[in-house]
Design an enzyme around this catalytic site. Structure first.
Site, PDB file in Angstrom:
ATOM      1  N   LYS A 102       0.826  -1.210   0.000  1.00  0.00           N
ATOM      2  CA  LYS A 102       0.000   0.000   0.000  1.00  0.00           C
ATOM      3  C   LYS A 102       0.860   1.260   0.000  1.00  0.00           C
ATOM      4  O   LYS A 102       0.517   2.254  -0.635  1.00  0.00           O
ATOM      5  CB  LYS A 102      -0.982  -0.008   1.178  1.00  0.00           C
ATOM      6  N   LYS A 133      -4.410  -9.736  -6.734  1.00  0.00           N
ATOM      7  CA  LYS A 133      -5.507 -10.049  -5.814  1.00  0.00           C
ATOM      8  C   LYS A 133      -6.748  -9.216  -6.132  1.00  0.00           C
ATOM      9  O   LYS A 133      -6.627  -8.034  -6.439  1.00  0.00           O
ATOM     10  CB  LYS A 133      -5.031  -9.733  -4.382  1.00  0.00           C
ATOM     11  N   LYS A 183     -11.018  -4.601  -2.903  1.00  0.00           N
ATOM     12  CA  LYS A 183     -12.080  -3.602  -3.062  1.00  0.00           C
ATOM     13  C   LYS A 183     -11.575  -2.188  -3.306  1.00  0.00           C
ATOM     14  O   LYS A 183     -12.318  -1.341  -3.775  1.00  0.00           O
ATOM     15  CB  LYS A 183     -13.072  -3.664  -1.888  1.00  0.00           C
TER      16      LYS A 183
HETATM   17  P1  ATP Z   1      -8.513  -3.093   0.595  1.00  0.00           P
HETATM   18  O1  ATP Z   1      -8.490  -3.170  -0.891  1.00  0.00           O
HETATM   19  O2  ATP Z   1      -9.131  -1.866   1.148  1.00  0.00           O
HETATM   20  O3  ATP Z   1      -7.193  -3.426   1.226  1.00  0.00           O
HETATM   21  P2  ATP Z   1      -9.581  -5.753   0.651  1.00  0.00           P
HETATM   22  O4  ATP Z   1     -10.606  -5.986  -0.403  1.00  0.00           O
HETATM   23  O5  ATP Z   1      -8.238  -6.337   0.456  1.00  0.00           O
HETATM   24  O6  ATP Z   1      -9.502  -4.225   1.036  1.00  0.00           O
HETATM   25  P3  ATP Z   1      -9.984  -6.263   3.448  1.00  0.00           P
HETATM   26  O7  ATP Z   1     -10.929  -5.382   4.170  1.00  0.00           O
HETATM   27  O8  ATP Z   1      -8.526  -6.027   3.647  1.00  0.00           O
HETATM   28  O9  ATP Z   1     -10.294  -6.322   1.906  1.00  0.00           O
HETATM   29  O10 ATP Z   1     -10.281  -7.757   3.809  1.00  0.00           O
HETATM   30  C1  ATP Z   1     -11.432  -8.290   4.380  1.00  0.00           C
HETATM   31  C2  ATP Z   1     -11.268  -9.784   4.440  1.00  0.00           C
HETATM   32  O11 ATP Z   1     -11.378 -10.298   3.108  1.00  0.00           O
HETATM   33  C3  ATP Z   1      -9.904 -10.250   4.952  1.00  0.00           C
HETATM   34  O12 ATP Z   1     -10.068 -11.398   5.764  1.00  0.00           O
HETATM   35  C4  ATP Z   1      -9.135 -10.562   3.704  1.00  0.00           C
HETATM   36  O13 ATP Z   1      -8.142 -11.518   3.913  1.00  0.00           O
HETATM   37  C5  ATP Z   1     -10.244 -11.093   2.798  1.00  0.00           C
HETATM   38  N1  ATP Z   1      -9.928 -10.881   1.390  1.00  0.00           N
HETATM   39  C6  ATP Z   1      -9.729  -9.697   0.781  1.00  0.00           C
HETATM   40  N2  ATP Z   1      -9.481  -9.853  -0.537  1.00  0.00           N
HETATM   41  C7  ATP Z   1      -9.521 -11.207  -0.752  1.00  0.00           C
HETATM   42  C8  ATP Z   1      -9.331 -12.012  -1.920  1.00  0.00           C
HETATM   43  N3  ATP Z   1      -9.057 -11.475  -3.087  1.00  0.00           N
HETATM   44  N4  ATP Z   1      -9.433 -13.354  -1.783  1.00  0.00           N
HETATM   45  C9  ATP Z   1      -9.714 -13.919  -0.585  1.00  0.00           C
HETATM   46  N5  ATP Z   1      -9.905 -13.198   0.539  1.00  0.00           N
HETATM   47  C10 ATP Z   1      -9.807 -11.864   0.475  1.00  0.00           C
END
Ligand code: ATP
Ligand code: LTN
Length: 329
Positions: free
Chosen positions: A111, A195, A198
């Site tokens: 990040k 990955k 969001k």
């Molecule tokens: P950001 O993009 O803001 O970092 P994010 O989409 O990565 O957000 P988080 O809020 O960090 O999401 O994660 C929420 C949960 O979803 C965590 O347990 C994280 O491990 C899981 N998660 C996020 N993205 C994935 C993915 N692509 N595949 C599986 N699990 C995921």
């Protein structure tokens, strides 16, 4: 009864990756564990975010927790910011984690790389400290998360060991990360080497997205050379990702999914079947979400959840304050 705890930050619209890696698994824990699920809204401030967007995402996230099967009678659902003990424990724990180990965290490296190097917030760097406070306040035995968060829970385990050793007492319970066997890391549909996330919207499928648009995205998902439906992350990342999505939503193993598609040699047919499972899952969630978001349920659940969470968190905080020598505790 053992405890389970997890949270998601309301930084954007929830994706299919969030669902498969985290949300889908949360309700399983409410049957056998004392289950705590929260909205990590303070964590959402670690990168710039519009205030109204944050508020809307927070309400949506709670509604989605409920729509995905969390039962407020079995799970304590709350906002991190409603329980001030998170910030108070954070300020104590920051003295027990080291800058060296924080700077090695993959999420921080990923990040911060995208930011102006002179404007990296301290909160982004210290993100895992607050996450340790979240986990340890509730003495969680297990922490269900996707693959990318495992490293933070491992860091928390180091902290528990360090803290308990320093005071020669079992102050904190050792938490264990629980990562799903299938779908711990769902990749972007447009670039299956990245990955699905969001805050990086390309190639995402959103839980509240229009169903037609979801179908289109899956039909257009990047695939690989050849025509076999085989799991091979190195050579067939696109097909492997879709197989993983299918297997997770069908609650079967990847091998079983491969077996199911062994006679299918057209990517188009394969994608149609994946799309149908995704749409079936998401449309059910959306129907429930629509009912919840037009009611007062979210506010009621949060009010009750904050009370229950605070009752547990305040006991742990007092114990920690007493242990480290805060006068009068
Ligand atoms: P950001 O993009 O803001 O970092 P994010 O989409 O990565 O957000 P988080 O809020 O960090 O999401 O994660 C929420 C949960 O979803 C965590 O347990 C994280 O491990 C899981 N998660 C996020 N993205 C994935 C993915 N692509 N595949 C599986 N699990 C995921
Ligand atoms: N860092 C997590 C969200 C999160 C969390 C937690 C998860 C904050 N505190 C405690 C499990 C336990 C994320 O980015 N998904």
């Amino acid at each position: 009864m053992k405890r389970s705890l997890s949270g998601i930050k309301p930084t954007g619209k929830l994706t299919l990756g969030n669902y498969i890696g985290a949300l889908k698994n949360f309700p399983k824990f409410q049957e056998e564990y004392e289950n705590f699920i929260f909205v990590a809204d303070l964590h959402a401030l670690t990168l710039p975010i519009d205030p109204d967007y944050l508020k809307n995402n927070t309400r949506d996230l709670v509604a989605l927790y409920l729509a995905c099967g969390l039962d407020p009678n079995k799970t304590t659902i709350f906002l991190q910011s409603d329980v001030s003990e998170h910030s108070e424990l954070n300020s104590i724990l920051q003295n027990y984690l080291y800058m060296g180990e924080l700077s090695r965290m993959t999420q921080f490296k990923d990040k911060s790389k995208k930011l102006n190097q002179n404007a990296i917030g301290l909160g982004l760097f210290a993100y895992p400290v607050l996450m340790c406070a979240d986990i340890l306040l509730y003495n969680a035995d297990v922490v269900p998360v996707g693959e990318d968060q495992k490293q933070h829970v491992e860091l928390c385990r180091n902290l528990v060991h360090r803290f308990n050793t320093r005071y020669n007492k079992e102050i904190f319970v050792m938490p264990e990360p629980i990562v799903p066997q299938v779908g711990a890391r769902i990749m972007s549909l447009s670039d299956p080497t990245k990955k699905m996330s969001k805050s990086d919207e390309k190639g995402d499928i959103f839980l509240l997205e229009n169903l037609k648009s979801i179908e289109k995205k899956i039909m257009r998902a990047t695939t690989d050379l050849g025509s076999d439906i085989k799991y091979d992350k190195e050579n067939k990342p696109g097909i492997s990702n879709l197989l993983m999505i299918y297997a997770s939503l069908k609650d079967i193993s990847v091998e079983e999914a491969e077996e199911h598609f062994k006679d299918c040699h057209r990517y188009g047919d394969f994608k149609k079947e994946v799309a149908s499972v995704v749409i079936d899952t998401i449309s059910k969630i959306q129907n429930k979400y629509n009912g919840i978001i037009s009611s007062n349920l979210v506010d009621e659940v949060l009010k009750e959840g904050a009370k229950k969470a605070k009752a547990v968190a305040s006991i742990t905080l007092k114990n920690v304050q007493k242990t480290v020598g805060i006068y009068g505790k």
